[in-house]
Motif scaffolding. Structure first.
Motif, PDB file in Angstrom:
ATOM      1  N   GLU A   8       0.830  -1.206   0.000  1.00 52.31           N
ATOM      2  CA  GLU A   8       0.000   0.000   0.000  1.00 52.31           C
ATOM      3  C   GLU A   8       0.865   1.257   0.000  1.00 52.31           C
ATOM      4  N   GLU A   9       1.920   1.259   0.806  1.00 49.22           N
ATOM      5  CA  GLU A   9       2.821   2.411   0.843  1.00 49.22           C
ATOM      6  C   GLU A   9       3.641   2.519  -0.447  1.00 49.22           C
ATOM      7  N   LEU A  10       4.093   1.382  -0.972  1.00 49.04           N
ATOM      8  CA  LEU A  10       4.871   1.415  -2.215  1.00 49.04           C
ATOM      9  C   LEU A  10       4.005   1.834  -3.402  1.00 49.04           C
ATOM     10  N   GLY A  11       2.729   1.451  -3.397  1.00 50.03           N
ATOM     11  CA  GLY A  11       1.823   1.872  -4.464  1.00 50.03           C
ATOM     12  C   GLY A  11       1.584   3.365  -4.450  1.00 50.03           C
ATOM     13  N   LYS A  12       1.519   3.949  -3.265  1.00 54.83           N
ATOM     14  CA  LYS A  12       1.384   5.402  -3.180  1.00 54.83           C
ATOM     15  C   LYS A  12       2.643   6.097  -3.689  1.00 54.83           C
ATOM     16  N   ALA A  50       9.233   4.436   3.096  1.00 63.90           N
ATOM     17  CA  ALA A  50       7.922   3.800   2.941  1.00 63.90           C
ATOM     18  C   ALA A  50       7.882   2.452   3.643  1.00 63.90           C
ATOM     19  N   LEU A  51       8.967   1.695   3.593  1.00 59.74           N
ATOM     20  CA  LEU A  51       9.015   0.399   4.275  1.00 59.74           C
ATOM     21  C   LEU A  51       8.935   0.565   5.789  1.00 59.74           C
ATOM     22  N   THR A  62       7.473   3.054   7.343  1.00 60.92           N
ATOM     23  CA  THR A  62       6.103   3.470   7.635  1.00 60.92           C
ATOM     24  C   THR A  62       5.148   2.277   7.622  1.00 60.92           C
ATOM     25  N   ALA A  63       5.327   1.372   6.650  1.00 55.25           N
ATOM     26  CA  ALA A  63       4.457   0.197   6.558  1.00 55.25           C
ATOM     27  C   ALA A  63       4.670  -0.740   7.742  1.00 55.25           C
ATOM     28  N   THR A  64       5.907  -0.876   8.197  1.00 55.38           N
ATOM     29  CA  THR A  64       6.183  -1.737   9.352  1.00 55.38           C
ATOM     30  C   THR A  64       5.502  -1.202  10.602  1.00 55.38           C
ATOM     31  N   GLU A  65       5.554   0.111  10.795  1.00 55.92           N
ATOM     32  CA  GLU A  65       4.891   0.715  11.946  1.00 55.92           C
ATOM     33  C   GLU A  65       3.368   0.582  11.849  1.00 55.92           C
ATOM     34  N   LYS A  66       2.826   0.737  10.655  1.00 55.25           N
ATOM     35  CA  LYS A  66       1.377   0.655  10.483  1.00 55.25           C
ATOM     36  C   LYS A  66       0.874  -0.762  10.737  1.00 55.25           C
ATOM     37  N   SER A  67       1.597  -1.766  10.251  1.00 61.96           N
ATOM     38  CA  SER A  67       1.161  -3.155  10.406  1.00 61.96           C
ATOM     39  C   SER A  67       1.530  -3.751  11.760  1.00 61.96           C
ATOM     40  N   GLU A  68       2.421  -3.054  12.508  1.00 57.51           N
ATOM     41  CA  GLU A  68       2.878  -3.529  13.819  1.00 57.51           C
ATOM     42  C   GLU A  68       3.505  -4.917  13.709  1.00 57.51           C
ATOM     43  N   ALA A  69       4.245  -5.122  12.631  1.00 62.89           N
ATOM     44  CA  ALA A  69       4.908  -6.412  12.440  1.00 62.89           C
ATOM     45  C   ALA A  69       6.096  -6.544  13.395  1.00 62.89           C
ATOM     46  N   VAL A  70       6.331  -7.766  13.849  1.00 66.93           N
ATOM     47  CA  VAL A  70       7.435  -8.010  14.775  1.00 66.93           C
ATOM     48  C   VAL A  70       8.774  -7.870  14.054  1.00 66.93           C
ATOM     49  N   VAL A  71       8.852  -8.449  12.855  1.00 68.94           N
ATOM     50  CA  VAL A  71      10.087  -8.393  12.071  1.00 68.94           C
ATOM     51  C   VAL A  71       9.872  -7.410  10.928  1.00 68.94           C
ATOM     52  N   PRO A  72      10.695  -6.378  10.806  1.00 72.57           N
ATOM     53  CA  PRO A  72      10.517  -5.401   9.714  1.00 72.57           C
ATOM     54  C   PRO A  72      10.926  -5.992   8.366  1.00 72.57           C
ATOM     55  N   ARG A  83      10.767   2.802  18.111  1.00 73.24           N
ATOM     56  CA  ARG A  83      10.696   1.516  17.427  1.00 73.24           C
ATOM     57  C   ARG A  83      11.970   1.315  16.619  1.00 73.24           C
ATOM     58  N   LYS A  84      12.204   0.084  16.189  1.00 73.58           N
ATOM     59  CA  LYS A  84      13.407  -0.260  15.448  1.00 73.58           C
ATOM     60  C   LYS A  84      13.114  -0.292  13.964  1.00 73.58           C
ATOM     61  N   SER A  85      13.983   0.302  13.197  1.00 79.84           N
ATOM     62  CA  SER A  85      13.831   0.319  11.742  1.00 79.84           C
ATOM     63  C   SER A  85      15.114  -0.162  11.094  1.00 79.84           C
ATOM     64  N   ILE A  86      15.047  -0.399   9.819  1.00 78.16           N
ATOM     65  CA  ILE A  86      16.184  -0.975   9.096  1.00 78.16           C
ATOM     66  C   ILE A  86      17.109   0.126   8.608  1.00 78.16           C
ATOM     67  N   GLU A  87      18.373  -0.097   8.718  1.00 82.45           N
ATOM     68  CA  GLU A  87      19.365   0.812   8.171  1.00 82.45           C
ATOM     69  C   GLU A  87      20.038   0.107   7.002  1.00 82.45           C
TER      70      GLU A  87
END
Length: 844
Positions: A27-31, A351-352, A354-364, A697-701
């Protein structure tokens, strides 16, 4: 223009997505719309992919939306367009929306069924009312079927079929009544176009043993099935016997005729008519209430239709894209692969997250840049509203190879200019300018929609080029413009006669801009314009072809093809400049010399003599000192260029292939190390650099120090060819280039031909139509001639001639210019973008 000169740099990337985060990620990548996914399941059929049920579900919802739209259009309602800023489709739930669609569809179908039944009943009552009102045309008010034998004389039937009356009921009505056999009748309603064949079939089946009468209904009757109003007729059939009744009823059913009960007595018919009128009034009220309820329901749908459709299309595109991904059973995640512009990598990372935070996924989501690969990247040119139309002209010929020079940059200038050369006239260019202003209005009116307005800047530059060349030609609607004083004059003799030849007023004066208007009045006007436009066409053609060859040098340098630089570019540019460039030099030099002492040499004959008799130069062809030596030098250089194009490249490539086979393209040890390194990176699923963001929260670098794609690998042909095959291929290209230089230069003469034809045709229309009308000095004839001249100008010159000039300019770009450097064998970049998906749906 830097972004348009070459396509954007592309990077191959891989994504590792958890199932619960896949929907939000897409959804974020489509936007964002900057990532093109690769199908990793090419060997899997569409019905065996992981998310086929979700796609079918979205298809069913889309079908229901189409049904809603059809129902709205049936009653004249259109979906209300709401700005996308006023609603948020992310708050919608596909489960809730599916239930709502199902409920609305059932309700609308129920209302439609009820409405159709009510309409059918209403139409039957209308027809029955007409039958009862028209019954007096068939029955006499003083007669019923139980009267005595004399009653038949008052009935009026007018069937004129030529049949034997001995076996017919037309003989005598009284004879029928005197028998014990009863006389029956059937009254009904039928579409008017079927009456003639219906009557003929009845007559033949019954063998004339019937009476048939029909009359027209003044108002048309609505058909419930088609909602169309059709003309109908009321008919009555008199017959004898029950067996005849069965036959007639069968024929009526086959013609879809409606049969109604109608009493033979007038008072009974009147009483029944009153009942029908009362039922019609009641049914009208019920129909109106049903229609109001249905309209209110559909109006509620129109308020949400745009939001619903956007949501359904979004869901369908997301699951369709997820079907392109590979499912890793071991890691229980989806693996995606795709292309993106290198400048968009940071936006994709954001965008990735943002999507991880929105879905509340354990693994980004893991974002991996593939550095070493041999895949061909797609071609992506970043355009805007100004450059888009010109880029589409190039793309229609073929998509550019990845990172090769894009002709679209030069088309912005050269396409309108070539059009202006062929369509040069201030008046016609001004009319084209008015059309360009109209396109600006259309573009502003239909903002956000694709259409004719997208070409507004293209038409604007074409109009300005036509006006500019019109000033150079000094023509407005084929008439000369006297903006500045002319340098030519016809002296008047003492006897009042005028000299045949014009004389120069001032030898040091030249007309400031364009052609002197005196040439339009000269007897040798056509010879002058022929020479001028022919030489101008050759100059423009050789210049554009030379630019095309120079652009091939930029490609060779960029892709590091040293062989092509020395044995393709240099021989080609030397050949074309030594022959055709020298011809352009002679054209300009001939213009600069004042040929008062003798006749100027004909350049075409000079070039033919230069090629056929290179070791001698006739006196009549001498233009400048040292000409013979220079011609020999140029001709020798051109001759040497041909074998340089033909032999060295295939020989060097053949030796290089043999050397590569001995050494090997890559050592086995080095390849194994790279494979091990990639496997280690893939297995370390949780070993990535992490950093704390503002939300805790933790994000990917992801490291931005990625390696550019080795572009020269994509331009090379990987197939091995023998030396003989390479020589044959190179000889074909060499012969095509040498002969193409001649044919392409001759092809540019279309600029001269169309320009001259346009000017002369405009002059003929003016002199033979409008000017002829002015000479009559009759207002009516002048007005009629002006109207004819205006129609010819708009229809022939502005429409047909402009289209012809545009098509010829298009051909010169595609064939004569682009084939010098443009391969056009690339793959277009199609990113996953909701905006593009919505535009495609709107077009469909």
């Amino acid at each position: 223009m830097g972004d348009l000169f070459r396509s954007q740099k592309m990077q191959l990337v891989q994504l590792y997505l958890q199932i619960e985060a896949a929907h939000s990620t897409l959804e974020e990548l489509g936007k964002l719309g900057t990532l093109q996914f690769i199908d990793l399941n090419k060997d899997v059929s569409a019905f065996q992919r992981n998310f086929v049920n979700e796609v079918k579900r979205a298809d069913e919802m889309e079908r229901r939306l189409n049904y809603f739209e059809e129902q709205c259009s049936n009653i004249g309602l259109k979906p209300i367009e709401v700005p996308s800023e006023e609603y948020d489709i992310s708050k919608l739930s596909i489960d809730d929306l599916e239930l709502e669609f199902e409920h609305l569809e059932e309700e609308l179908k129920s209302m439609e069924k009820s409405q159709n039944q009510l309409d059918h009943n209403f139409n039957e009552l209308v027809e029955m009312r007409e039958v009862l009102e028209k019954a007096d045309h068939f029955f006499n008010r003083e007669i019923n079927l139980s009267l005595s034998s004399s009653s038949s004389a008052s009935l009026d039937f007018d069937y004129n079929e030529e049949e034997d009356d001995s076996n017919s009921l037309l003989g005598s009505m009284s004879a029928l009544v005197q028998n014990d056999d009863g006389l029956g009748y059937i009254i009904g309603c039928l579409r008017r176009e079927k009456i003639a064949s219906f009557e003929k079939i009845l007559w033949r089946v019954m063998r004339g043993n019937l009476f048939f009468k029909h009359t027209q209904i003044e108002q048309d009757i609505r058909e419930p099935n088609t909602n169309e109003y059709v003309p109908k007729d009321i008919f009555v059939i008199f017959f004898q016997g029950g067996h005849s009744k069965q036959k007639i009823e069968n024929i009526c059913n086959s013609y879809h005729a409606n049969i109604y009960p109608c009493p033979s007595k007038a008072d009974e018919r009147k009483e029944l008519l009153i009942q029908v009128e009362a039922r019609l009034d009641d049914l009208n009220d019920v129909l109106q209430r049903t229609f109001d309820h249905r309209k209110a329901t559909l109006q509620d749908i129109t308020l949400n239709y745009q939001k619903w459709r956007e949501f359904v299309i979004t869901e369908k595109s997301i699951y369709h894209t997820m079907n392109l991904f590979s499912y890793d059973i071991g890691r229980k995640c989806l693996i995606a692969e795709g292309w993106c512009p290198t400048e968009s990598i940071q936006d994709i990372q954001h965008a990735l997250r943002t999507a991880t935070e929105k879905s509340e996924a354990v693994v980004p989501t893991i974002f991996y840049i593939v550095k070493d690969h041999k895949k061909l990247p797609p071609t992506y040119h970043k355009t805007n509203s100004f450059t888009n139309a010109f880029q589409e002209i190039v793309d229609m010929y073929g998509m550019a190879r990845y990172r090769e020079v894009n002709p679209g940059v030069f088309t912005i200038i050269t396409f309108p200019f070539l059009f202006g050369i062929m369509f040069g006239d201030v008046g016609h260019g001004f009319l084209t300018l008015l059309f360009a202003f109209y396109l600006f209005y259309v573009s502003r009116r239909d903002r956000g929609k694709k259409g004719l307005g997208d070409s507004k800047y293209l038409v604007l530059l074409m109009a300005l080029s036509a006006i500019y060349m019109g000033f150079l030609y000094n023509e407005v609607f084929a008439l000369p413009m006297r903006i500045f004083p002319s340098n030519w004059a016809w002296k008047e003799n003492e006897d009042g006669s005028v000299d045949t030849y014009a004389t120069a007023v001032d030898d040091g004066y030249a007309y400031p801009v364009g052609v002197d208007p005196a040439w339009k009045m000269a007897s040798n006007e056509l010879d002058f314009y022929n020479s001028l436009k022919m030489k101008m066409s050759v100059l423009v053609g050789v210049t554009q072809m030379s630019v095309g060859i120079i652009l091939s040098l930029f490609n060779h340098i960029h892709f590091k093809h040293k062989i092509d630089i020395f044995f393709e570019f240099i021989p080609k540019i030397c050949f074309i400049l030594c022959i055709f460039g020298y011809m352009d030099f002679l054209i300009i030099l001939k213009w600069l010399i004042n040929w008062t002492d003798g006749e100027a040499p004909r350049l075409l004959n000079l070039m033919i003599s230069m090629c056929l008799t290179p070791f001698s130069l006739e006196e009549q062809y001498k233009i400048f000192p040292g000409q013979h030596f220079i011609q020999l030098l140029l001709l020798g250089t051109a001759a040497i260029s041909v074998p340089l194009m033909l032999f060295p490249k295939p020989i060097i490539e053949s030796l290089r292939r043999k050397k590569s086979k001995k050494k090997g393209f890559r050592s086995v040890e080095k390849a194994a190390k790279k494979v091990d390194q990639i496997e280690i990176e893939l297995e370390e699923f949780d070993s990535y650099n992490e950093e704390e963001d503002d939300l805790g929260r933790k994000s990917i670098e992801v490291s931005s120090n990625f390696v550019d794609v080795e572009e020269e690998d994509f331009d090379a042909e990987h197939e091995d060819h023998s030396l003989s095959e390479a020589l044959v291929h190179q000889s074909i290209e060499t012969i095509e280039f040498v002969l193409g230089c001649v044919s392409n230069t001759a092809s540019y003469l279309r600029l001269w031909a169309l320009s001259l034809a346009h000017s002369e045709l405009a002059a003929v229309f003016y002199e033979r139509v409008f000017l002829a009308g002015l000479e009559t000095q009759n207002f009516i004839i002048i007005f009629a001639c002006f109207a004819i001249w205006a129609v010819l100008t708009i229809g022939v010159l502005m429409m047909m001639e402009s289209l012809s000039a545009a098509l010829h300019a298009l051909r010169l770009h595609w064939v004569e210019f682009q084939n010098k450097f443009y391969h056009a064998d690339g793959v277009a970049f199609h990113p996953f973008s909701f905006q593009l998906i919505f535009e495609e749906h709107d077009e469909n």
